[in-house]
Structures are given as C-alpha cells and as structure tokens.
Scaffold this active site. Structure first.
Site, PDB file in Angstrom:
ATOM      1  N   ALA A   3      30.108   9.581  14.275  1.00  0.00           N
ATOM      2  CA  ALA A   3      28.924  10.218  14.870  1.00  0.00           C
ATOM      3  C   ALA A   3      27.927   9.218  15.453  1.00  0.00           C
ATOM      4  O   ALA A   3      27.276   9.497  16.453  1.00  0.00           O
ATOM      5  CB  ALA A   3      28.240  11.079  13.814  1.00  0.00           C
ATOM      6  N   ALA A  62      24.819  15.289  19.094  1.00  0.00           N
ATOM      7  CA  ALA A  62      23.476  15.847  18.896  1.00  0.00           C
ATOM      8  C   ALA A  62      22.468  14.982  19.665  1.00  0.00           C
ATOM      9  O   ALA A  62      22.750  13.820  19.973  1.00  0.00           O
ATOM     10  CB  ALA A  62      23.156  15.878  17.405  1.00  0.00           C
ATOM     11  N   ALA A  97      19.986  13.037  19.286  1.00  0.00           N
ATOM     12  CA  ALA A  97      19.592  11.666  18.945  1.00  0.00           C
ATOM     13  C   ALA A  97      20.734  10.667  19.082  1.00  0.00           C
ATOM     14  O   ALA A  97      20.526   9.455  18.962  1.00  0.00           O
ATOM     15  CB  ALA A  97      19.058  11.623  17.519  1.00  0.00           C
ATOM     16  N   LYS A  98      21.950  11.127  19.320  1.00  0.00           N
ATOM     17  CA  LYS A  98      23.102  10.219  19.332  1.00  0.00           C
ATOM     18  C   LYS A  98      23.136   9.388  20.631  1.00  0.00           C
ATOM     19  O   LYS A  98      22.501   9.732  21.613  1.00  0.00           O
ATOM     20  CB  LYS A  98      24.398  11.017  19.182  1.00  0.00           C
ATOM     21  N   ASN A  99      23.933   8.308  20.604  1.00  0.00           N
ATOM     22  CA  ASN A  99      23.976   7.419  21.772  1.00  0.00           C
ATOM     23  C   ASN A  99      24.514   8.145  23.007  1.00  0.00           C
ATOM     24  O   ASN A  99      24.120   7.845  24.127  1.00  0.00           O
ATOM     25  CB  ASN A  99      24.843   6.188  21.487  1.00  0.00           C
TER      26      ASN A  99
END
Ligand code: PLP
Length: 369
Positions: free
Chosen positions: A161, A185, A187-189
């Site tokens: 994740a 989601a 906030a992910k890279n």
C-alpha cells in the site's frame, strides 16, 4: 516568519492532466460504461505492466485487496498468518476478516520493517502465510522472505500500500509473491480521488478467482460460483489512476530528493532515520524521524504550522480491536518503542523550497533550544 507546511497537496497532482481527464470522464458519463468498464481493464493492464506481473485486479480498496487475496489463496478458519505489529490496522484486520489468526512479530529498530528471525520462530503447523509490509515506502528484503517461505512451505503476501515503485533485488515490490496488495487511497503515492485498490499476481487461476470474487463471485451473469464480494475498482477512479500512473516515477524521484535534503540538513541532531535502504528500495511515502524527544518535537512543529504526525501511535497488538489475541504491553518492545519515538515530517512532491527549508530550520531550532 512561519511557513504553513501541509502533509499533502492532492490537487497539484492533476496539473497538466486535468483537461484530458475531464474529457475522458465526460466521455464515460455519456457512454454508460460505469461498472468494470473498459477503463478498468485498461488501467489493470497498464498497472500490471508497470509492476511487472501478468495480472492486476482492481478492487475497491487496499483493505479489500488484502482480504480478497487471502480468501482467493484459500486462507481461512484456523489458519495462522504471521505479520508485523508495526503496520496500519488493515494488514491485521484482513487476516481476522477471513477467519484466520494474526500472529504478530516485532520489527527491526533500524529499518522499522518486519523481523524475519522472529517470523521463523513463530512458524507452527497451522501457519499458512506471511504478510510483509513495505512500510513507509521501504522495501522488505524479498529474497530473504522467499527463502524463508520456501523452506517452510508458506505463501507470501506483500502489503504494498505504501510502496509503489520501490524495488527489492532489482524487482518491483508486488511482482514476486503469491499476491501484492495495493491501496490507491488519496494519501498514497499513486492516489485515486477516493477509495481504490488492486492485487498483482502471476497465477492465472488465482487471478481468475479474484476477478469472480470481486464481482459477487460470478463467472457470467447469474452464475455465482463462490460467495464473493462487491469490490470492484470504480471506473472513474480507474481513469484518474491511468492518467497519473505515468508520473509516479517522477514523483518518487522528487520524494527521494527531498528525503536526501532532510537527511543532510538534520544530520548530527539527536535523531535517527529509517535506515537500510539502497537506492531504489525506498519511495518515501512517509519520512520518519526517531527521537527520545518525539512529543516535544511534534508540538514544536505543529505550533509552527508544520503538519507533522505520528504513524503509528499504537502498534497493532495493543489496539482494542485485537485485544482477544492476548498480547500485552512489553510483548513487542521495538514496535512499542517506535510508537513512542517516531514522527513523520511532511514530504510530498509539490513541496516548495521555502517549505523544505522551514521544516529543516524548525527541527534544528527545536534541538538548539
Ligand atoms: C500498510 C497499509 N495497508 C493497507 C492499507 C489499507 O488501504 P485502504 O485504505 O485503501 O483500504 C493501508 C492504507 O491506509 C496501508 O497503509
């Protein structure tokens, strides 16, 4: 003068792709191809190619990716799955959701990643799999994991994740195991504008099972072979992800550049960084610093408008949700110490020079008081 430093700048990720994306979304709205449309299949192909796996199956979230992967690998009631206490809740939650038992081990105090010697010691007759977590963006040593798994007949699931693009032994994480589980989601890279996830894998039979599972367990309309889920990657999110995918490596390079500035400018202070990564093995999803003065540093930074946070303040084995597992304070001391000593400095590709400088100056000013 204070400079406000946010942890994220989501809108900046659309610069340069916005009009193409909106055009594609408009086309989708008028086509009516909303559920598992061609855009989902196209993103799955592109993502599988990027990771280097034959199959990528889009699902609703990273949590569902883990649950469906374990279920499709036939892990369930009474099986034990070993994972690390220093991770996000979803890793352990997924094990419980399929009816299996999470067996938690500690992490290493330098890499903050799963301690494989402890995994080896916790293997029992009931152990079916190990879930390794490439935490904060740093790859676990997958050669060592696969060696351990081969010797003990275990399945390997990677919780990827936080680590898109990170490599271990020259191969991307999520490309080498029985399943790689992904969250997109916000906030992910690599982020959707909402929830989204995927599973990457090589086995065509498991891939086929996963495609059925995410879609009510159906092979064809009204033919339900397994009791499945409704967990499909949303088509609009697939369009967003497809448009952003080509930028991920550029963003990771920028993340690595900012991380190296932090390491250089904070060198010599009474703090430590997550260590052990060779170039390419870390994509700096989160930039951790470890210090005995964590709480003081955290309030100092927050008072100055810097959005520093703690990830994670309570390790998995001490969360109320997992109280029935029977762990106590002191059982996994490294994870517990990290929960008390680490914080994340803001790090994202849209940070300005002034923001990076302000973070470095603020950490330095805390320790020179
Ligand atoms: C390590 C880890 N595993 C799993 C997840 C779950 O992903 P999602 O929020 O998409 O369900 C996350 C994300 O929050 C995560 O950081």
């Amino acid at each position: 003068m204070n400079v406000k430093v946010e942890r994220h700048n989501y809108p900046s990720q659309f610069t340069g792709i916005e009009s193409k994306l909106l055009h594609e979304i408009r086309g989708l709205l008028s086509s009516g191809d909303y559920v598992l449309g061609e855009a989902v299949a196209e993103y799955e192909r592109a993502f599988a190619t990027y990771i280097g796996t034959p199959h990528a199956i889009g699902v609703n979230s990273g949590t569902d990716a883990l649950i469906l992967a374990l279920h499709a690998l036939r892990i369930g009631q009474g099986d034990e799955v070993i994972t690390v206490a220093n991770t996000f809740h979803a890793t352990a939650l997924a094990i419980v959701r399929v009816g299996a038992i999470p067996v938690l081990v500690d992490c290493k105090s330098d890499t903050f990643l799963i301690d494989l010697e402890q995994v080896e010691r916790k293997i029992s007759k009931r152990t079916k799999a190990v879930i390794v977590v490439h935490l904060f963006g740093q790859a676990v040593n997958m050669a060592a994991v696969h060696d351990l798994a081969r010797r003990n007949g275990l399945l390997v699931v990677e919780d990827c994740a936080q680590a898109i693009g990170a490599q271990s032994g020259g191969k991307k994480v999520g490309s080498m195991s029985d399943a790689g589980c992904w969250s997109f989601a916000p906030a992910k890279n690599l982020a959707a504008a909402g929830d989204a996830g995927a599973i990457t894998l090589a086995d065509p039979e498991v891939a086929n099972r996963l495609r059925q599972m995410r879609h009510f367990g159906q092979a064809t309309q009204n033919e339900h072979l397994i009791a499945g889920y409704n967990s499909r990657l949303d088509t609009i999110q697939a369009l967003i992800l497809r448009n952003k995918l080509g930028r991920v490596d550029m963003w990771s390079a920028e993340r690595a550049r900012i991380a190296s500035i932090y390491k250089e400018r904070l060198d010599g202070l009474p703090l430590a960084f997550q260590s052990g990564a060779e170039p390419g093995e870390h994509v700096y999803h989160l930039f951790q610093v470890k210090t005995d003065s964590r709480d003081g540093l955290l309030s100092h930074l927050q008072r100055r408008g810097i959005d520093a946070v703690v990830r994670y303040p309570t390790p998995i084995h001490l969360q109320p949700a997992f109280i029935d597992l029977g762990y106590r304070s002191g059982d996994l001391p490294v994870a517990e110490a990290l929960a008390a000593q680490t914080l994340c400095l803001p790090l994202h590709p849209a940070m300005t020079v002034d923001q990076i400088d302000f973070v470095c100056d603020s950490v330095n000013s805390f320790f020179s008081r």
